[in-house]
Scaffold this motif. Structure first.
Motif, PDB file in Angstrom:
ATOM      1  N   PHE A 128       0.816  -1.218   0.000  1.00 21.13           N
ATOM      2  CA  PHE A 128       0.000   0.000   0.000  1.00 21.13           C
ATOM      3  C   PHE A 128       0.849   1.267   0.000  1.00 21.13           C
ATOM      4  N   SER A 129       1.791   1.379   0.938  1.00 18.18           N
ATOM      5  CA  SER A 129       2.565   2.616   1.028  1.00 18.18           C
ATOM      6  C   SER A 129       3.487   2.793  -0.172  1.00 18.18           C
ATOM      7  N   VAL A 130       3.925   1.675  -0.764  1.00 14.89           N
ATOM      8  CA  VAL A 130       4.744   1.753  -1.974  1.00 14.89           C
ATOM      9  C   VAL A 130       3.914   2.323  -3.120  1.00 14.89           C
ATOM     10  N   GLY A 131       2.728   1.758  -3.315  1.00 18.12           N
ATOM     11  CA  GLY A 131       1.870   2.227  -4.396  1.00 18.12           C
ATOM     12  C   GLY A 131       1.376   3.644  -4.193  1.00 18.12           C
ATOM     13  N   ILE A 132       1.087   4.011  -2.941  1.00 24.28           N
ATOM     14  CA  ILE A 132       0.655   5.376  -2.651  1.00 24.28           C
ATOM     15  C   ILE A 132       1.705   6.374  -3.115  1.00 24.28           C
ATOM     16  N   SER A 133       2.965   6.112  -2.781  1.00 23.98           N
ATOM     17  CA  SER A 133       4.040   7.009  -3.184  1.00 23.98           C
ATOM     18  C   SER A 133       4.221   6.995  -4.692  1.00 23.98           C
ATOM     19  N   GLN A 134       4.144   5.809  -5.273  1.00 30.18           N
ATOM     20  CA  GLN A 134       4.306   5.685  -6.716  1.00 30.18           C
ATOM     21  C   GLN A 134       3.244   6.504  -7.451  1.00 30.18           C
ATOM     22  N   VAL A 135       2.003   6.406  -7.013  1.00 29.72           N
ATOM     23  CA  VAL A 135       0.913   7.150  -7.637  1.00 29.72           C
ATOM     24  C   VAL A 135       1.052   8.650  -7.366  1.00 29.72           C
ATOM     25  N   SER A 136       1.425   9.019  -6.128  1.00 33.01           N
ATOM     26  CA  SER A 136       1.542  10.432  -5.767  1.00 33.01           C
ATOM     27  C   SER A 136       2.537  11.165  -6.660  1.00 33.01           C
ATOM     28  N   TYR A 137       3.647  10.522  -6.992  1.00 38.67           N
ATOM     29  CA  TYR A 137       4.642  11.169  -7.837  1.00 38.67           C
ATOM     30  C   TYR A 137       4.196  11.307  -9.285  1.00 38.67           C
ATOM     31  N   TRP A 138       3.208  10.530  -9.704  1.00 38.41           N
ATOM     32  CA  TRP A 138       2.710  10.625 -11.070  1.00 38.41           C
ATOM     33  C   TRP A 138       1.701  11.759 -11.254  1.00 38.41           C
TER      34      TRP A 138
ATOM     35  N   ARG B  29      -5.262  12.241   1.071  1.00 39.79           N
ATOM     36  CA  ARG B  29      -5.368  13.521   0.350  1.00 39.79           C
ATOM     37  C   ARG B  29      -4.512  14.571   1.044  1.00 39.79           C
ATOM     38  N   MET B  30      -4.378  14.455   2.365  1.00 35.73           N
ATOM     39  CA  MET B  30      -3.617  15.448   3.127  1.00 35.73           C
ATOM     40  C   MET B  30      -2.116  15.187   3.129  1.00 35.73           C
ATOM     41  N   VAL B  31      -1.690  13.931   2.979  1.00 35.61           N
ATOM     42  CA  VAL B  31      -0.259  13.603   3.092  1.00 35.61           C
ATOM     43  C   VAL B  31       0.613  14.402   2.135  1.00 35.61           C
ATOM     44  N   PRO B  32       0.367  14.389   0.801  1.00 30.44           N
ATOM     45  CA  PRO B  32       1.262  15.130  -0.091  1.00 30.44           C
ATOM     46  C   PRO B  32       1.174  16.644   0.071  1.00 30.44           C
ATOM     47  N   LEU B  33       0.090  17.144   0.649  1.00 24.50           N
ATOM     48  CA  LEU B  33      -0.014  18.585   0.890  1.00 24.50           C
ATOM     49  C   LEU B  33       0.828  19.004   2.087  1.00 24.50           C
ATOM     50  N   TYR B  34       0.846  18.185   3.117  1.00 21.93           N
ATOM     51  CA  TYR B  34       1.594  18.515   4.323  1.00 21.93           C
ATOM     52  C   TYR B  34       3.073  18.141   4.234  1.00 21.93           C
ATOM     53  N   VAL B  35       3.367  17.082   3.488  1.00 19.73           N
ATOM     54  CA  VAL B  35       4.753  16.602   3.428  1.00 19.73           C
ATOM     55  C   VAL B  35       5.163  16.403   1.963  1.00 19.73           C
ATOM     56  N   PRO B  36       5.138  17.447   1.146  1.00 22.71           N
ATOM     57  CA  PRO B  36       5.400  17.287  -0.285  1.00 22.71           C
ATOM     58  C   PRO B  36       6.833  16.894  -0.616  1.00 22.71           C
ATOM     59  N   ASP B  37       7.783  17.199   0.274  1.00 20.57           N
ATOM     60  CA  ASP B  37       9.180  16.879  -0.006  1.00 20.57           C
ATOM     61  C   ASP B  37       9.592  15.517   0.542  1.00 20.57           C
ATOM     62  N   ALA B  38       8.671  14.790   1.159  1.00 19.56           N
ATOM     63  CA  ALA B  38       8.977  13.451   1.688  1.00 19.56           C
ATOM     64  C   ALA B  38       7.717  12.601   1.676  1.00 19.56           C
ATOM     65  N   VAL B  39       7.080  12.535   0.500  1.00 20.56           N
ATOM     66  CA  VAL B  39       5.819  11.810   0.391  1.00 20.56           C
ATOM     67  C   VAL B  39       6.000  10.337   0.747  1.00 20.56           C
ATOM     68  N   GLY B  40       7.102   9.739   0.255  1.00 18.80           N
ATOM     69  CA  GLY B  40       7.343   8.331   0.544  1.00 18.80           C
ATOM     70  C   GLY B  40       7.532   8.080   2.023  1.00 18.80           C
ATOM     71  N   GLY B  41       8.328   8.928   2.675  1.00 17.99           N
ATOM     72  CA  GLY B  41       8.547   8.760   4.106  1.00 17.99           C
ATOM     73  C   GLY B  41       7.273   8.940   4.905  1.00 17.99           C
ATOM     74  N   ALA B  42       6.506   9.985   4.561  1.00 24.36           N
ATOM     75  CA  ALA B  42       5.249  10.222   5.265  1.00 24.36           C
ATOM     76  C   ALA B  42       4.273   9.079   5.024  1.00 24.36           C
ATOM     77  N   SER B  43       4.201   8.602   3.773  1.00 22.51           N
ATOM     78  CA  SER B  43       3.315   7.474   3.472  1.00 22.51           C
ATOM     79  C   SER B  43       3.740   6.241   4.254  1.00 22.51           C
ATOM     80  N   GLY B  44       5.045   6.079   4.423  1.00 17.02           N
ATOM     81  CA  GLY B  44       5.528   4.945   5.201  1.00 17.02           C
ATOM     82  C   GLY B  44       5.111   5.024   6.651  1.00 17.02           C
TER      83      GLY B  44
END
Length: 425
Positions: free
Chosen positions: A117-127, A344-359
């Motif tokens: 889940f967290s891998v795919g979330i980050s993968q999709v967020s960067y796209w 929806r809030m994760v990439p807004l609050y932590v845009p420079d570390a989406v993968g880490g925050a998703s983890g």
């Protein structure tokens, strides 16, 4: 294509949530398990599936998501294959209490797929650009989340036709096919693809920005984890996700036992209600993402958590079957929409570390799927049969705490934008 590939990978891996739920009664009868042991059994896939989300989610920020997701699915194959071997060699005559630790071990390995889940979330967020993050992540999470519900329906059908061993053999085959599909369809975001072609990181990022990529990772897995950990909002989101997604995992595993043991529901009624809970909570996540884009993640989360609170209160206080069904679906709606709002809030609050925050959010939040079922089993041992109902007080408490934290997040969002992302604990 990238969204399709990531969703397929998550869908295949996430089916491990229901690895033991629909089959728990088979093991209870053969192994003479206590309610607490049943709680640990149905929860054990969530332990590895939760904790591995943290390093694997961060790993995406250094290599992209394809390699981490494939490795998690391969580990899941080892676990499900081990369960199949146990059933062939030990079930039923030699599958006693002494085999319980081995059952937990293979269940833990099978649960590695949940960490996709967290891998795919980050993968999709960067796209996807900021304006469509809620929709994309809602589709990814919503459709991928349907896997446990479908497994809860299909697995018992297979068991009824061909036996328990066949159910795990077919599960193993499906995961292997899913790995092949993901290998073909899964694609890393532009910046990772360009770096793999030999472009320096800075040049790759500039070219990726020209192609439309808006979010970019930090330079290392440690940096992205530490960067996300320094932001207090990450930890508020962890708690929200512990309640909504961790709760979803816990109930998907626990509900078959609850319906059969407390309401004396038939096996197929229990399976149907569990599948209904899982599918409804998953599918409502899709419009939940769009609502979060339109109204804001915090506002949507407040409404959804209020619905969850009402449903949990009904199930705690009522012993009637109809009221419990209503409560279950209110909880499902609240959890599903909250899940979408959180990411929806994760990439807004932590845009420079989406993968880490998703983890952090996906990993520690999903740990609720491991923590809660043993608590529910313990309530039954403590209070007797009525503990099946009173155990839902756990979700009442979690909903209240999460509502308070969402209010804090909403108030903090009104602060100047310079603090929205960079304020630390």
């Amino acid at each position: 294509m990238a969204l399709t590939g990531a969703t397929i990978g998550f869908f295949i891996g996430f089916g491990a949530v229901a690895l033991f739920g629909p089959t728990a009664q088979n093991f209870v009868q053969v192994m003479q398990l206590s309610p607490t042991q049943v709680g640990f059994l149905v929860a054990i896939p969530m332990l590895t599936g939760s904790l591995l989300r943290i390093p694997f989610g961060a790993w995406v920020d250094t290599t992209g998501g394809k390699l981490p997701l494939l490795l998690l699915l391969l580990l899941s194959v080892v676990g499900i294959g081990g369960l199949y071997w146990m059933l062939l060699t030990l079930y039923p005559d030699r599958l006693g209490q002494s085999a319980y630790p081995l059952l937990l071990l293979f269940g833990a390995l099978g649960g590695c797929g949940i960490a996709t889940f967290s891998v795919g979330i980050s993968q999709v967020s960067y796209w996807f650009p900021k304006r469509s993050q809620g929709w994309a992540l809602g589709v990814y999470g919503g459709l991928g989340n349907t896997s446990p519900g479908l497994v809860s329906i299909v697995l018992p059908l297979i068991i009824g036709l061909w036996g328990l061993w066949a159910a795990y053999l077919i599960s193993l085959t499906i995961v292997i096919c899913g790995i092949v599909l993901y290998y073909i369809l899964g694609q890393n975001a532009w910046s990772f693809q360009l770096q793999s072609q030999g472009l320096p990181r800075a040049e790759a990022n500039r070219e990726a920005a020209r192609l439309g990529q808006e979010f970019f990772p930090q330079t290392s897995a440690v940096a992205t984890l530490m960067g996300a950990a320094r932001q207090w909002r990450t930890w508020a989101l962890v708690m929200l996700y512990f309640t909504s997604f961790g709760g979803f995992l816990a109930l998907t595993a626990w509900l078959p036992t609850y319906w059969q043991s407390f309401h004396a529901a038939s096996y197929w009624t229990a399976i149907g209600l569990t599948a209904g809970f899982s599918l409804f909570s998953s599918l409502i996540r899709v419009p939940g993402g769009s609502w979060s884009d339109r109204f804001g993640g915090e506002a949507v989360a407040i409404m959804a958590l209020a619905v969850l609170l009402i449903g949990a209160a009904i199930m705690t206080l009522s012993t009637g079957f109809t009221a419990a069904v209503i409560g279950e679906f209110l909880i499902a709606a609240g959890m599903g929409v909250t899940n979408a709002a959180v990411f929806r809030m994760v990439p807004l609050y932590v845009p420079d570390a989406v993968g880490g925050a998703s983890g952090w959010v996906g990993g520690l939040g999903a740990l609720g799927g491991f923590v809660v079922p043993p608590l529910l089993g313990g309530m039954v041992e403590w209070l007797g049969s009525i503990g099946y109902a009173r155990g839902y007080a756990v979700f009442v408490a979690l909903a209240v705490v999460s509502l308070a934290l969402t209010g804090v997040l909403r108030a903090a969002r009104r602060q100047p934008s310079s603090t929205t992302v960079h304020q630390s604990m």
